[in-house]
Design a protein around this motif. Structure first.
Motif, PDB file in Angstrom:
ATOM      1  N   LYS A  91       0.955  -1.131  -0.128  1.00  0.00           N
ATOM      2  CA  LYS A  91      -0.088  -0.047   0.051  1.00  0.00           C
ATOM      3  C   LYS A  91       0.958   1.304  -0.145  1.00  0.00           C
ATOM      4  O   LYS A  91       1.958   1.172   0.521  1.00  0.00           O
ATOM      5  N   VAL A  95      -1.541   5.234   3.350  1.00  0.00           N
ATOM      6  CA  VAL A  95      -2.696   4.374   3.396  1.00  0.00           C
ATOM      7  C   VAL A  95      -2.391   3.511   4.628  1.00  0.00           C
ATOM      8  O   VAL A  95      -1.588   2.720   4.690  1.00  0.00           O
ATOM      9  N   THR A 101      -7.100  -4.332   4.754  1.00  0.00           N
ATOM     10  CA  THR A 101      -5.973  -4.668   4.084  1.00  0.00           C
ATOM     11  C   THR A 101      -5.718  -6.280   4.196  1.00  0.00           C
ATOM     12  O   THR A 101      -5.368  -7.004   3.258  1.00  0.00           O
ATOM     13  N   ASN A 121       2.951  -0.991   4.228  1.00  0.00           N
ATOM     14  CA  ASN A 121       2.750   0.483   3.585  1.00  0.00           C
ATOM     15  C   ASN A 121       4.075   1.200   3.158  1.00  0.00           C
ATOM     16  O   ASN A 121       4.026   2.494   3.272  1.00  0.00           O
TER      17      ASN A 121
END
Length: 149
Positions: A91, A95, A101, A121
């Motif tokens: 990500k 995010v 997720t 992320n």
């Protein structure tokens, strides 16, 4: 681009049509540099340079069919027998890693059947091993070593 929670790596960049692109060693081409691609390229370098995963077993951004829908996984590491060792979801840094997720990677993994999964992320990384008998994740402190089976 934002500093991520990875070792420092050297990347190749180029400008074309007013966009910056980054060279992807796996796809062997320049890819438009988005925040998510920045994370993905750091993950690839981590696998290849720090963890010595075999480059020939690493695959990036390929189509996977889930319940008739076409989706794309971010990074997969295969075993020599074709089974999936590690499934990775990337990500963008802005995010947050949420239950959504984990639900996304779990849906992908219903098809992929990976032994291990990673969600990142670029700032926060989560590693887990699948326990298919108990139908649960076992969270790990780090990526597993690559073991060819």
């Amino acid at each position: 681009m934002q500093k991520l929670n990875f070792p420092d790596y050297t990347f190749r960049f180029k400008n074309s049509e007013n966009k910056v692109a980054i060279f992807d060693e796996i796809r062997k081409k320049f890819i438009v540099l988005t925040p998510e691609e920045w994370v993905r390229q750091h993950v690839v370098r981590l696998l290849l340079e720090n963890r010595q995963y075999p480059k020939s077993y690493v695959n990036v951004e390929k189509v996977i069919k889930i319940n008739g829908l076409t989706k794309r996984y971010d990074v997969v590491v295969f075993q020599p027998n074709g089974e999936i060792f590690l499934l990775i979801e990337c990500k963008a840094p802005n995010v947050a890693i949420s239950q959504n997720t984990f639900d996304q990677i779990a849906r992908y993994n219903m098809v992929a059947k990976a032994q291990y999964m990673m969600v990142t992320n670029g700032l926060n990384h989560y590693f887990c091993q699948m326990d298919y008998e108990q139908e649960k994740y076992i969270f790990l402190r780090d990526l597993p070593d690559f073991k060819a089976q």
